[in-house]
Design an enzyme around this catalytic site. Structure first.
Site, PDB file in Angstrom:
ATOM      1  N   GLU A  44      12.098  22.267  52.397  1.00 25.16           N
ATOM      2  CA  GLU A  44      13.502  21.875  52.491  1.00 25.16           C
ATOM      3  C   GLU A  44      14.379  22.712  51.556  1.00 25.16           C
ATOM      4  O   GLU A  44      13.874  23.450  50.697  1.00 25.16           O
ATOM      5  CB  GLU A  44      13.633  20.372  52.181  1.00 25.16           C
ATOM      6  CG  GLU A  44      12.882  19.557  53.214  1.00 25.16           C
ATOM      7  CD  GLU A  44      13.102  18.058  53.124  1.00 25.16           C
ATOM      8  OE1 GLU A  44      13.532  17.568  52.054  1.00 25.16           O
ATOM      9  OE2 GLU A  44      12.830  17.376  54.137  1.00 25.16           O
ATOM     10  N   GLU A  55       5.841  23.324  61.478  1.00 23.34           N
ATOM     11  CA  GLU A  55       5.354  24.077  62.640  1.00 23.34           C
ATOM     12  C   GLU A  55       5.802  25.529  62.568  1.00 23.34           C
ATOM     13  O   GLU A  55       5.029  26.450  62.797  1.00 23.34           O
ATOM     14  CB  GLU A  55       5.891  23.455  63.943  1.00 23.34           C
ATOM     15  CG  GLU A  55       5.451  22.031  64.202  1.00 23.34           C
ATOM     16  CD  GLU A  55       6.407  20.994  63.610  1.00 23.34           C
ATOM     17  OE1 GLU A  55       6.953  21.225  62.508  1.00 23.34           O
ATOM     18  OE2 GLU A  55       6.601  19.946  64.254  1.00 23.34           O
ATOM     19  N   CYS A  87      10.295  19.005  66.518  1.00 23.39           N
ATOM     20  CA  CYS A  87      11.736  18.950  66.788  1.00 23.39           C
ATOM     21  C   CYS A  87      12.087  19.970  67.870  1.00 23.39           C
ATOM     22  O   CYS A  87      11.250  20.801  68.271  1.00 23.39           O
ATOM     23  CB  CYS A  87      12.529  19.222  65.506  1.00 23.39           C
ATOM     24  SG  CYS A  87      12.612  20.975  65.053  1.00 23.39           S
ATOM     25  N   CYS A  90      11.592  23.676  66.947  1.00 21.99           N
ATOM     26  CA  CYS A  90      10.159  24.016  66.907  1.00 21.99           C
ATOM     27  C   CYS A  90       9.570  24.089  68.312  1.00 21.99           C
ATOM     28  O   CYS A  90       8.728  24.944  68.583  1.00 21.99           O
ATOM     29  CB  CYS A  90       9.387  23.028  66.038  1.00 21.99           C
ATOM     30  SG  CYS A  90       9.727  23.276  64.283  1.00 21.99           S
TER      31      CYS A  90
HETATM   32  N1  THU Z   1      10.229  18.221  60.163  1.00 21.28           N
HETATM   33  C1  THU Z   1       9.159  19.047  60.404  1.00 21.28           C
HETATM   34  O1  THU Z   1       8.637  19.687  59.472  1.00 21.28           O
HETATM   35  N2  THU Z   1       8.716  19.148  61.663  1.00 21.28           N
HETATM   36  C2  THU Z   1       9.240  18.475  62.726  1.00 21.28           C
HETATM   37  O2  THU Z   1       8.896  18.758  63.869  1.00 21.28           O
HETATM   38  C3  THU Z   1      10.189  17.387  62.495  1.00 21.28           C
HETATM   39  C4  THU Z   1      10.927  17.501  61.206  1.00 21.28           C
HETATM   40  C5  THU Z   1      10.735  18.088  58.790  1.00 21.28           C
HETATM   41  C6  THU Z   1      12.058  18.746  58.537  1.00 21.28           C
HETATM   42  C7  THU Z   1      12.542  17.974  57.331  1.00 21.28           C
HETATM   43  O3  THU Z   1      11.987  18.554  56.167  1.00 21.28           O
HETATM   44  C8  THU Z   1      11.941  16.588  57.502  1.00 21.28           C
HETATM   45  O4  THU Z   1      10.900  16.740  58.462  1.00 21.28           O
HETATM   46  C9  THU Z   1      12.929  15.527  57.967  1.00 21.28           C
HETATM   47  O5  THU Z   1      13.596  15.943  59.096  1.00 21.28           O
END
Ligand code: THU
Length: 129
Positions: A44, A55, A87, A90
């Site tokens: 983040e 991913e 998401c 991704c």
């Molecule tokens: N996040 C992922 O790493 N992968 C996903 O497919 C969904 C979201 C992370 C991004 C962020 O750091 C946290 O989850 C909350 O959205």
């Protein structure tokens, strides 16, 4: 295919998640066409848009190490009780490098997981212009 190695790797990488804002850890691991495994975690940023999902971390590692590769499988784990789906961004990135029959493994543990295909989670991709 034995998914437990990939799930374990995703869990291992989840431990490295840098999540001071969401506190939501995600880990991913991919199997490439060369049978290499790359893991990734979410990373983040104080400027939220600069955050990288687990991913994409794993995929970008693979491509930067091996060049263009077809991904045969990807495992995704998180701290959530249920299954964590990739998401939208991704899904688009997975689609770019996915082997025809890629397996998308959404795991709660080595024993408890579901397997999806690209057509299930991203049926009508943007794939040319
Ligand atoms: N996040 C992922 O790493 N992968 C996903 O497919 C969904 C979201 C992370 C991004 C962020 O750091 C946290 O989850 C909350 O959205």
């Amino acid at each position: 295919m034995d998914y437990s190695i990939l799930i374990r790797k995703a869990m291992e990488y989840k431990e490295r998640a840098y999540v001071p804002y969401s506190h939501f850890r995600v880990g991913a691991a991919i199997l490439t066409e060369n049978d290499s495994i790359f893991g990734g975690c979410n990373i983040e940023n104080v400027s939220f848009g600069a955050t990288n999902c687990a991913e994409r971390t794993a995929i970008f590692k693979a491509v930067s190490e091996e060049g263009k590769t077809d991904i045969k499988a990807i495992a995704i784990v998180s701290d959530e009780d249920g299954y964590t789906y990739p998401c939208g961004i991704c899904r688009q990135v997975i689609s770019e490098f996915a082997a025809e029959d890629i397996k998308i493994i959404l795991a709660k543990s080595e024993e408890e997981y579901i397997v999806k295909e690209m057509k299930d989670i991203f049926p009508e991709p943007f794939d040319k212009f």
